[in-house]
Write a protein that holds these residues in place. Structure first.
Motif, PDB file in Angstrom:
ATOM      1  N   PRO A 182       0.811  -1.232   0.000  1.00 25.03           N
ATOM      2  CA  PRO A 182       0.000   0.000   0.000  1.00 25.03           C
ATOM      3  C   PRO A 182       0.840   1.277   0.000  1.00 25.03           C
ATOM      4  N   ALA A 183       2.016   1.240   0.628  1.00 25.27           N
ATOM      5  CA  ALA A 183       2.854   2.443   0.646  1.00 25.27           C
ATOM      6  C   ALA A 183       3.311   2.830  -0.761  1.00 25.27           C
ATOM      7  N   ILE A 184       3.606   1.837  -1.618  1.00 29.05           N
ATOM      8  CA  ILE A 184       4.028   2.112  -2.990  1.00 29.05           C
ATOM      9  C   ILE A 184       2.862   2.652  -3.803  1.00 29.05           C
ATOM     10  N   MET A 185       1.681   2.080  -3.620  1.00 28.77           N
ATOM     11  CA  MET A 185       0.517   2.558  -4.360  1.00 28.77           C
ATOM     12  C   MET A 185       0.118   3.969  -3.925  1.00 28.77           C
ATOM     13  N   HIS A 186       0.262   4.258  -2.659  1.00 32.69           N
ATOM     14  CA  HIS A 186      -0.030   5.613  -2.186  1.00 32.69           C
ATOM     15  C   HIS A 186       0.961   6.616  -2.792  1.00 32.69           C
ATOM     16  N   GLN A 187       2.209   6.221  -2.937  1.00 36.95           N
ATOM     17  CA  GLN A 187       3.213   7.094  -3.543  1.00 36.95           C
ATOM     18  C   GLN A 187       2.917   7.325  -5.019  1.00 36.95           C
ATOM     19  N   LEU A 188       2.512   6.286  -5.738  1.00 40.36           N
ATOM     20  CA  LEU A 188       2.222   6.430  -7.162  1.00 40.36           C
ATOM     21  C   LEU A 188       0.967   7.267  -7.396  1.00 40.36           C
ATOM     22  N   LYS A 189      -0.032   7.085  -6.555  1.00 38.38           N
ATOM     23  CA  LYS A 189      -1.249   7.897  -6.719  1.00 38.38           C
ATOM     24  C   LYS A 189      -0.974   9.369  -6.429  1.00 38.38           C
ATOM     25  N   ALA A 190      -0.064   9.636  -5.509  1.00 37.90           N
ATOM     26  CA  ALA A 190       0.316  11.023  -5.256  1.00 37.90           C
ATOM     27  C   ALA A 190       1.081  11.614  -6.438  1.00 37.90           C
ATOM     28  N   ASN A 191       1.829  10.783  -7.158  1.00 36.65           N
ATOM     29  CA  ASN A 191       2.582  11.268  -8.322  1.00 36.65           C
ATOM     30  C   ASN A 191       1.699  11.518  -9.540  1.00 36.65           C
ATOM     31  N   THR A 192       0.470  11.029  -9.521  1.00 39.50           N
ATOM     32  CA  THR A 192      -0.421  11.274 -10.653  1.00 39.50           C
ATOM     33  C   THR A 192      -0.954  12.699 -10.676  1.00 39.50           C
ATOM     34  N   ARG A 193      -0.757  13.446  -9.610  1.00 42.41           N
ATOM     35  CA  ARG A 193      -1.207  14.841  -9.580  1.00 42.41           C
ATOM     36  C   ARG A 193      -0.141  15.746 -10.215  1.00 42.41           C
ATOM     37  N   GLY A 194      -0.572  16.796 -10.843  1.00 38.32           N
ATOM     38  CA  GLY A 194       0.352  17.754 -11.437  1.00 38.32           C
ATOM     39  C   GLY A 194       1.000  17.284 -12.714  1.00 38.32           C
ATOM     40  N   LEU A 195       0.265  16.550 -13.545  1.00 40.94           N
ATOM     41  CA  LEU A 195       0.801  16.065 -14.818  1.00 40.94           C
ATOM     42  C   LEU A 195       0.185  16.805 -15.997  1.00 40.94           C
ATOM     43  N   GLY A 196      -0.191  18.050 -15.774  1.00 38.07           N
ATOM     44  CA  GLY A 196      -0.816  18.811 -16.852  1.00 38.07           C
ATOM     45  C   GLY A 196       0.151  19.225 -17.947  1.00 38.07           C
ATOM     46  N   HIS A 197       1.453  19.166 -17.692  1.00 39.30           N
ATOM     47  CA  HIS A 197       2.426  19.556 -18.713  1.00 39.30           C
ATOM     48  C   HIS A 197       2.718  18.432 -19.702  1.00 39.30           C
ATOM     49  N   LEU A 198       2.077  17.276 -19.519  1.00 39.67           N
ATOM     50  CA  LEU A 198       2.300  16.131 -20.405  1.00 39.67           C
ATOM     51  C   LEU A 198       1.112  15.970 -21.349  1.00 39.67           C
ATOM     52  N   LYS A 199       1.423  15.746 -22.596  1.00 42.45           N
ATOM     53  CA  LYS A 199       0.406  15.549 -23.626  1.00 42.45           C
ATOM     54  C   LYS A 199       0.512  14.130 -24.165  1.00 42.45           C
ATOM     55  N   ILE A 200      -0.630  13.431 -24.231  1.00 46.49           N
ATOM     56  CA  ILE A 200      -0.661  12.038 -24.661  1.00 46.49           C
ATOM     57  C   ILE A 200      -1.085  11.973 -26.123  1.00 46.49           C
TER      58      ILE A 200
END
Length: 464
Positions: A182-200
């Motif tokens: 769960p600690a790794i998943m919590h870290q990854l979910k926190a990293n999903t914020r602030g990705l507006g500078h990336l275009k898919i």
């Protein structure tokens, strides 16, 4: 922090480190994927090379920077070069350093031949640490017990590791099997914020182009079925980078856990702490063993003073600041063999700066007092003066009696009265009458001619 092995040696020499690595090899064997990160100790470097020839030898970047900044200044490119996962970024920063000073790069190649940059790490080893700070965490963990004897210290460390493993073992069996921690998943979910500078820019359901508009326009290729990204961070760490997270969250119904390496799974966590550390009795219950030889004291000479608990800070960190209480005593622990005294203290109880060394008198040249101090023998105030006593207000006693006689008290009047004393008589005796009725110079006598004064009752005021 996963404590694996520890030993007690007198000094860090090549023989002692070789002995330690041989004992470590007996415990863990010779795994094909092994990385050893050490500091700039030559004895440890040679021991790892002799005992584990197939291991990947890494060098702590923190120790490298300390040695580098003693000789060269103003090379900020060394930090992004060490943290870069791609070789092109590494060589771009090294090229800038060569253009400024080729001597600095040559010094790095000559004196630091081990791996200190991420782009040279083996991506199969899911560890991208460039420092050995985890060893300092263990050193700080056992700091309060370093003064114990060797046998007691070893038993205390064993007890601490036993409690730590039991605690994490209980946590592991409470987690669901087959999932990611769960600690790794919590870290990854926190990293999903602030990705507006990336275009898919999707190519298929499992691959896409990710445009990065943060600093300069960069384009990376993400392939989920191969678990690769051209930034190479996903391959080194085993955790999805920001480009993978942006692409995965762009889709619907995709589980993020399937893109995390099995290194972070609950099953690996259970296997790491599955083995129990056996409890032990105290020394009084140990079996008696007759050794064929005599165990003598160690030949190493112990330094004078108490043993150091804290690590030696480098010149970049400024060293340990010594704390001084209000009474002038040093309260900082682990300051080395000599500790600190009042003369060399840097701060007082209120946190203000003090004089570093003992002051010197400009007149006599002695230390410990100033020029205007009373301790200086040349300014005439060396002897301590007695404290001046306050003057007492002494008045001369009057030889004659006071001009006004003392008024008698009620007890004296009642004692000296020959008969019954009424209220009017008592008032006259106390001097409340006229001056003609009483004689201040004659002794007190009972009057016989004055009639008693009638007492009229007070009228009550009736208000309607």
């Amino acid at each position: 922090m996963y404590p694996l092995a520890y030993g007690f040696i007198a000094s860090e020499t090549t023989d002692n480190w070789t002995w330690f690595m041989e004992q470590l090899k007996k415990a863990i064997g010779d795994p094909p994927l092994l990385a050893v990160c050490s500091d700039a100790c030559k004895g440890l470097e040679n021991a790892v090379k002799n005992v584990f020839p197939n291991a990947e030898q890494r060098e702590c970047f923190y120790h490298l920077v300390k040695n580098f900044q003693k000789r060269f200044r103003g090379f900020g490119q060394i930090y992004p070069a060490a943290r870069a996962y791609r070789e092109d970024i590494f060589y771009d920063n090294i090229t800038k350093m060569v253009s400024e000073s080729a001597e600095a790069v040559k010094w790095l190649q000559t004196n630091h031949k081990l791996l200190w940059y991420r782009c040279a790490f083996n991506p199969e080893i899911k560890c991208d640490y460039i420092t050995s700070n985890i060893a300092e965490s263990f050193n700080n963990w056992i700091r309060d017990y370093k003064d114990l004897p060797v046998a007691d210290l070893a038993d205390k460390i064993r007890e601490m590791i036993m409690v730590l493993w039991n605690k994490r073992r209980n946590i592991a069996y409470r987690l669901p099997e087959g999932r990611i921690l769960p600690a790794i998943m919590h870290q990854l979910k926190a990293n999903t914020r602030g990705l507006g500078h990336l275009k898919i820019v999707p190519c298929s359901n499992w691959s896409a182009e990710v445009w990065d508009h943060s600093s300069r326009v960069e384009r990376h290729i993400v392939k989920l079925h191969q678990r690769t990204c051209t930034c190479l961070e996903w391959q080194h760490t085993g955790k999805p980078c920001q480009h993978v997270l942006a692409y995965v969250t762009h889709q619907r119904g995709v589980d993020l856990e399937q893109f995390v390496h099995d290194y972070y799974s609950v099953n690996r966590f259970r296997a790491a702490y599955g083995r129990e550390i056996e409890p032990m009795t105290d020394k009084t219950q140990w079996p008696q063993v007759d050794l064929p030889f005599l165990v003598g004291a160690p030949l190493a000479k112990l330094p004078v003073g108490r043993r150091r608990k804290l690590r030696r800070k480098g010149w970049m960190e400024g060293g340990h600041k010594k704390k001084v209480s209000k009474d002038g005593k040093c309260t900082n622990e682990g300051e080395g063999e000599k500790g600190c005294d009042n003369d060399t203290a840097l701060t007082n109880g209120k946190g203000k700066k003090m004089i570093r060394g003992p002051m010197t008198c400009k007149k006599c040249g002695e230390k410990g007092h100033r020029q205007a101090s009373a301790k200086c023998p040349l300014n005439g105030t060396a002897k301590k003066r007695k404290r001046r006593q306050p003057r007492k207000n002494v008045t001369k006693a009057a030889s004659a009696e006071p001009s006004t006689p003392r008024r008698p008290t009620r007890e004296e009047i009642l004692r000296d009265s020959p008969g019954r004393v009424t209220r009017s008589k008592l008032a006259m005796l106390l001097g409340e009458g006229t001056s003609s009725q009483t004689d201040t110079t004659s002794p007190v006598k009972m009057p016989t001619t004055t009639a008693p004064k009638k007492m009229t009752p007070k009228r009550k005021l009736h208000i309607e």
